[in-house]
Scaffold this motif. Structure first.
Motif, PDB file in Angstrom:
ATOM      1  N   PHE A 163       0.676  -1.264  -0.398  1.00  0.00           N
ATOM      2  CA  PHE A 163       0.365   0.318  -0.123  1.00  0.00           C
ATOM      3  C   PHE A 163       0.153   1.416  -0.494  1.00  0.00           C
ATOM      4  O   PHE A 163       0.897   2.363  -0.725  1.00  0.00           O
ATOM      5  CB  PHE A 163      -0.624   0.102   1.335  1.00  0.00           C
ATOM      6  CG  PHE A 163      -1.689   1.059   1.481  1.00  0.00           C
ATOM      7  CD1 PHE A 163      -2.777   1.413   0.849  1.00  0.00           C
ATOM      8  CD2 PHE A 163      -1.254   2.063   2.513  1.00  0.00           C
ATOM      9  CE1 PHE A 163      -3.641   2.457   0.901  1.00  0.00           C
ATOM     10  CE2 PHE A 163      -1.875   3.180   2.682  1.00  0.00           C
ATOM     11  CZ  PHE A 163      -3.144   3.302   1.773  1.00  0.00           C
ATOM     12  N   PHE A 164       1.613   1.315   0.640  1.00  0.00           N
ATOM     13  CA  PHE A 164       2.550   2.500   1.237  1.00  0.00           C
ATOM     14  C   PHE A 164       4.073   2.749  -0.200  1.00  0.00           C
ATOM     15  O   PHE A 164       4.339   3.322  -0.430  1.00  0.00           O
ATOM     16  CB  PHE A 164       3.568   2.322   2.327  1.00  0.00           C
ATOM     17  CG  PHE A 164       2.169   2.561   3.455  1.00  0.00           C
ATOM     18  CD1 PHE A 164       1.903   4.323   3.845  1.00  0.00           C
ATOM     19  CD2 PHE A 164       2.280   1.651   4.238  1.00  0.00           C
ATOM     20  CE1 PHE A 164       1.600   4.770   4.466  1.00  0.00           C
ATOM     21  CE2 PHE A 164       1.462   2.151   5.657  1.00  0.00           C
ATOM     22  CZ  PHE A 164       0.785   3.602   5.177  1.00  0.00           C
ATOM     23  N   ILE A 165       3.767   1.394  -1.073  1.00  0.00           N
ATOM     24  CA  ILE A 165       4.704   1.838  -2.712  1.00  0.00           C
ATOM     25  C   ILE A 165       4.040   1.970  -3.376  1.00  0.00           C
ATOM     26  O   ILE A 165       3.975   2.793  -4.455  1.00  0.00           O
ATOM     27  CB  ILE A 165       5.456   0.368  -2.908  1.00  0.00           C
ATOM     28  CG1 ILE A 165       6.124   0.088  -1.403  1.00  0.00           C
ATOM     29  CG2 ILE A 165       5.826   0.386  -4.096  1.00  0.00           C
ATOM     30  CD1 ILE A 165       7.054  -1.646  -1.474  1.00  0.00           C
ATOM     31  N   GLY A 166       2.159   1.485  -3.352  1.00  0.00           N
ATOM     32  CA  GLY A 166       1.387   1.799  -3.801  1.00  0.00           C
ATOM     33  C   GLY A 166       1.163   2.952  -4.250  1.00  0.00           C
ATOM     34  O   GLY A 166       0.379   4.225  -5.069  1.00  0.00           O
ATOM     35  N   LEU A 167       0.805   3.335  -3.699  1.00  0.00           N
ATOM     36  CA  LEU A 167       0.042   5.118  -2.764  1.00  0.00           C
ATOM     37  C   LEU A 167       0.907   5.830  -3.439  1.00  0.00           C
ATOM     38  O   LEU A 167       0.301   6.794  -4.548  1.00  0.00           O
ATOM     39  CB  LEU A 167      -0.419   5.098  -1.116  1.00  0.00           C
ATOM     40  CG  LEU A 167      -1.140   6.524  -1.388  1.00  0.00           C
ATOM     41  CD1 LEU A 167      -2.262   6.816  -2.131  1.00  0.00           C
ATOM     42  CD2 LEU A 167      -1.445   7.187   0.509  1.00  0.00           C
ATOM     43  N   PRO A 168       1.792   6.217  -3.184  1.00  0.00           N
ATOM     44  CA  PRO A 168       2.881   7.407  -4.085  1.00  0.00           C
ATOM     45  C   PRO A 168       3.373   6.904  -5.087  1.00  0.00           C
ATOM     46  O   PRO A 168       3.023   8.046  -6.565  1.00  0.00           O
ATOM     47  CB  PRO A 168       4.375   7.708  -2.869  1.00  0.00           C
ATOM     48  CG  PRO A 168       4.840   5.506  -2.746  1.00  0.00           C
ATOM     49  CD  PRO A 168       3.044   5.947  -2.010  1.00  0.00           C
ATOM     50  N   LEU A 169       3.674   5.755  -5.461  1.00  0.00           N
ATOM     51  CA  LEU A 169       3.384   5.480  -7.272  1.00  0.00           C
ATOM     52  C   LEU A 169       2.260   6.119  -7.966  1.00  0.00           C
ATOM     53  O   LEU A 169       3.017   6.188  -8.644  1.00  0.00           O
ATOM     54  CB  LEU A 169       3.840   3.594  -6.725  1.00  0.00           C
ATOM     55  CG  LEU A 169       3.717   3.427  -8.590  1.00  0.00           C
ATOM     56  CD1 LEU A 169       5.119   4.673  -9.570  1.00  0.00           C
ATOM     57  CD2 LEU A 169       3.927   1.834  -8.823  1.00  0.00           C
ATOM     58  N   SER A 170       1.151   5.617  -7.299  1.00  0.00           N
ATOM     59  CA  SER A 170      -0.331   6.705  -8.503  1.00  0.00           C
ATOM     60  C   SER A 170      -0.273   7.659  -8.676  1.00  0.00           C
ATOM     61  O   SER A 170      -0.185   8.110  -9.011  1.00  0.00           O
ATOM     62  CB  SER A 170      -1.460   5.903  -7.362  1.00  0.00           C
ATOM     63  OG  SER A 170      -1.666   6.625  -6.279  1.00  0.00           O
TER      64      SER A 170
END
Length: 321
Positions: free
Chosen positions: A286-293
């Motif tokens: 989640f904490f990788i996907g959120l900033p990546l988004s």
């Protein structure tokens, strides 16, 4: 507010309430220091292996989208498919109502890359079917081989559990049969759906099953650090936890997964192992996907502004000559 929205929000409130209650019930006997010490008791090797299994699972999840994209006969490159899948599912699996939240994110990316609303809907639908197939196969295997644990939790006889397991496997076989022989499209209003090819259906079964096998392995790895846990029992606990999550609709299965696994495994599931699994499989992605988004969204907007600027310059050139 429409009835659909009222139902959606109502389910979300019920799910959050259930998650809060189950988290309290599961963790009430432990202090923060107890939980921290329990997590620290897990060897680094086990944590690394759990991370590896989680990575493998998310790789399989991208295969769900790959099958969907090929189903709609689109040749979108795998790196884009993998990017859309990871962002959508890393966020969707944590915030809850994954079908809606991850579906909205998928639409944002796939529509940007030229797909129609119908195509995106079919991709999301086929991905959901792949989830169901993978869970059906793993459920069938653990219920046939290890009916005792499931029977104890569900309050059913072992014969009934085995029957349910056989039915799960039979349903998967029926799906493959339909994919092999049924080519008549199913029309729902303006949209047309048809069975995937046998090749895609087999890919769904294989990728879907491997995904849940890897998630179960991730769960077992963090539990095996402090107890003698068999893979089969960990897989049984995971299957039953997912059934409970489907019923409660708790965001990311928060509380429900922990309470169910704890109920099935007993003291073999230390509080630290449950926290470690939650962090590894849900929080880290989640904490990788959120900033990546956010980064991808910024790139999309910059490209849009650039195209608009170039289009404006082209329109103004004839007027200046």
């Amino acid at each position: 507010m429409t009835r659909k929205k009222i139902l959606t929000y109502g389910m979300l409130v019920i799910g959050v309430s259930a998650a809060g209650y189950l988290l309290y019930h599961t963790f009430r006997e432990y202090s923060v220091s107890d939980i921290v010490e329990s997590v620290r008791a897990i060897p680094t090797f086990n944590l690394l292996m759990a991370l590896l299994f989680a990575f493998g699972s998310y790789l399989c999840l991208s295969g769900f989208d790959w099958a969907g994209v090929r189903y709609v006969k689109n040749d979108l490159a795998y790196p884009k498919i993998g990017l859309a899948s990871f962002i959508a599912l890393s966020i969707g699996q944590s915030v809850g109502l994954a079908g809606l939240s991850s579906g909205a994110l998928r639409y944002r990316y796939y529509a940007h890359w030229g797909m129609s609303t119908e195509d995106v809907a079919k991709i999301v639908l086929l991905s959901g079917v792949t989830v169901g197939i993978g869970m059906a196969v793993l459920s069938g295997i653990v219920m046939v081989i290890n009916p005792k644990d499931a029977a104890a939790v569900l309050g059913l006889s072992e014969t009934v559990i085995v029957t349910i397991g056989v039915a799960c496997l039979a349903a998967t076989a029926a799906y493959l049969t339909l994919a092999a022989f049924v080519r008549t499209p199913l029309k729902i209003r303006a949209w047309t759906f048809e069975m995937p090819t046998l090749k895609i259906a087999i890919a769904q079964v294989v990728i879907g099953t491997i995904n849940f096998v890897l998630v179960s392995a991730c769960l077992r790895e963090v539990m095996a650090a402090t107890a003698d846990v068999s893979y089969l029992k960990a897989a049984t606990a995971f299957v039953l936890a997912n059934l409970a999550i489907l019923i409660t609709h708790a965001p990311g299965g928060l509380g429900v997964l922990e309470a169910t696994v704890r109920h099935v495994m007993g003291d073999q599931a230390s509080i630290g192992s449950l926290v470690a699994f939650r962090v590894i499989y849900f929080f880290i992605p989640f904490f990788i996907g959120l900033p990546l988004s956010l980064i991808i969204e910024a790139i999309f907007r910059a490209n849009k502004i650039k195209r608009q600027s170039q289009s404006g310059l082209q329109l103004s050139e004839p007027a200046s000559t």
